[in-house]
Write an enzyme that holds these catalytic residues in place. Structure first.
Site, PDB file in Angstrom:
ATOM      1  CE1 TYR A 136      -3.662   2.561   0.622  1.00 14.48           C
ATOM      2  CE2 TYR A 136      -2.257   3.350   2.401  1.00 14.48           C
ATOM      3  CZ  TYR A 136      -3.352   3.526   1.571  1.00 14.48           C
ATOM      4  OH  TYR A 136      -4.118   4.659   1.679  1.00 14.48           O
ATOM      5  CB  CYS A 137       3.671   2.402   2.126  1.00 16.77           C
ATOM      6  SG  CYS A 137       2.946   2.667   3.761  1.00 16.77           S
ATOM      7  CE  LYS A 166      -3.471   5.264  -1.794  1.00 15.52           C
ATOM      8  NZ  LYS A 166      -4.449   5.806  -2.756  1.00 15.52           N
TER       9      LYS A 166
END
Length: 279
Positions: A150-151, A154
């Site tokens: 996820y990071c 993003k």
């Protein structure tokens, strides 16, 4: 009064997308909102008949994205604002998470927004105006164990947004990466994809993090409606920011990360400079 605009917002069934669509409609704007099924499309259009336009879209389908933008520009109106909101979180220790899960995380959180940007840009560039909001996360600045995929997605969208803003500034097009902290959305609940646990060595580190995130879901400090109102202020601004943090937790954690990074750069400056050579 700010001028009425046409917004294209992906993922309006819940969370930030739903809140922003509702607040934009209340402010007198028109909204094309993308959803995943027909019942959701019909429900969205009842919010403001004649001003809320539901469209079915899978953001991983590039051909459908191009057709959608062409349809909107031809049959609804000129897209003034694109809001890349659709996305999800993958939770899992990196060693326990699959490469297929990584690819899908990027397909939805990075490649989908990139395809939408590429589809709307020719129209915005021709009109010499437009605004693109990419919903990222404080996880595009800070990291924590268990959300590497996820990071990573993003961080990528933050970088893409910043570069894009520099490329299109002379065309009158603004780009803002909106990075929320913890908000009362479905991100940590039903929208979260969770990799199964399999390696005991990570139990002490990660099990408390997963349990705390599940317990906190629905009780976060951030209010999605207030986030939507903040985003509308950015859309109405003549000089919007390239990056916008939302939430006091995002402010605190990102500031701490930047301070720590500055300290590390200073500590290792002598080694960084040692690689320069005479030319």
């Amino acid at each position: 009064m700010p001028p009425s605009r046409l917004l294209l917002i992906t993922g309006v069934s819940s969370g930030f997308g739903r809140a922003l669509a509702q607040q934009a409609l209340l402010a007198g704007h028109r909204v094309v909102g993308t959803v995943r099924n027909e019942s959701a499309r019909q429900a969205f259009e009842t919010l403001a008949p004649g001003r809320a336009f539901g469209r079915l879209l899978d953001v991983t389908d590039a051909d459908a994205i191009n057709a959608l933008v062409t349809d909107i520009e031809t049959n609804v109106g000129s897209i003034d604002v694109l809001v890349n909101n659709a996305g999800y979180g993958h939770e899992g220790i990196l060693e326990e998470s699959t490469l297929a899960e990584l690819r899908h995380q990027f397909e939805v959180n990075v490649f989908g927004p990139a395809a939408l940007i590429k589809a709307v840009l020719p129209h915005m560039r021709a009109r010499r105006r437009g605004h693109i909001l990419n919903i990222t996360s404080m996880g595009g600045f800070i990291t924590m164990p268990g959300i590497a995929w996820y990071c990573g997605s993003k961080f990528a969208l933050e970088g893409i947004s910043e570069v894009l803003g520099k490329e299109v500034a002379s065309f009158g097009i603004h780009v803002t990466a909106v990075a929320p902290g913890s908000f009362r959305t479905d991100w940590a609940g039903r929208s979260m994809a969770r990799a199964p646990r399999s390696i005991e060595d990570y139990d002490a580190l990660f099990d408390p993090i997963r349990s705390a995130r599940e317990a906190k879901s629905g009780h976060q400090l951030g209010d999605p409606m207030k986030a939507a109102q903040a985003m509308l202020q950015v859309i109405d601004s003549d000089a919007p920011p390239s990056h916008l943090l939302l939430g006091s937790d995002a402010l605190q954690l990102v500031r701490a990360k930047l301070a720590s990074m500055a300290g590390s750069i200073d500590t290792w400056e002598h080694l960084s400079r040692s690689t320069d050579g005479a030319v």
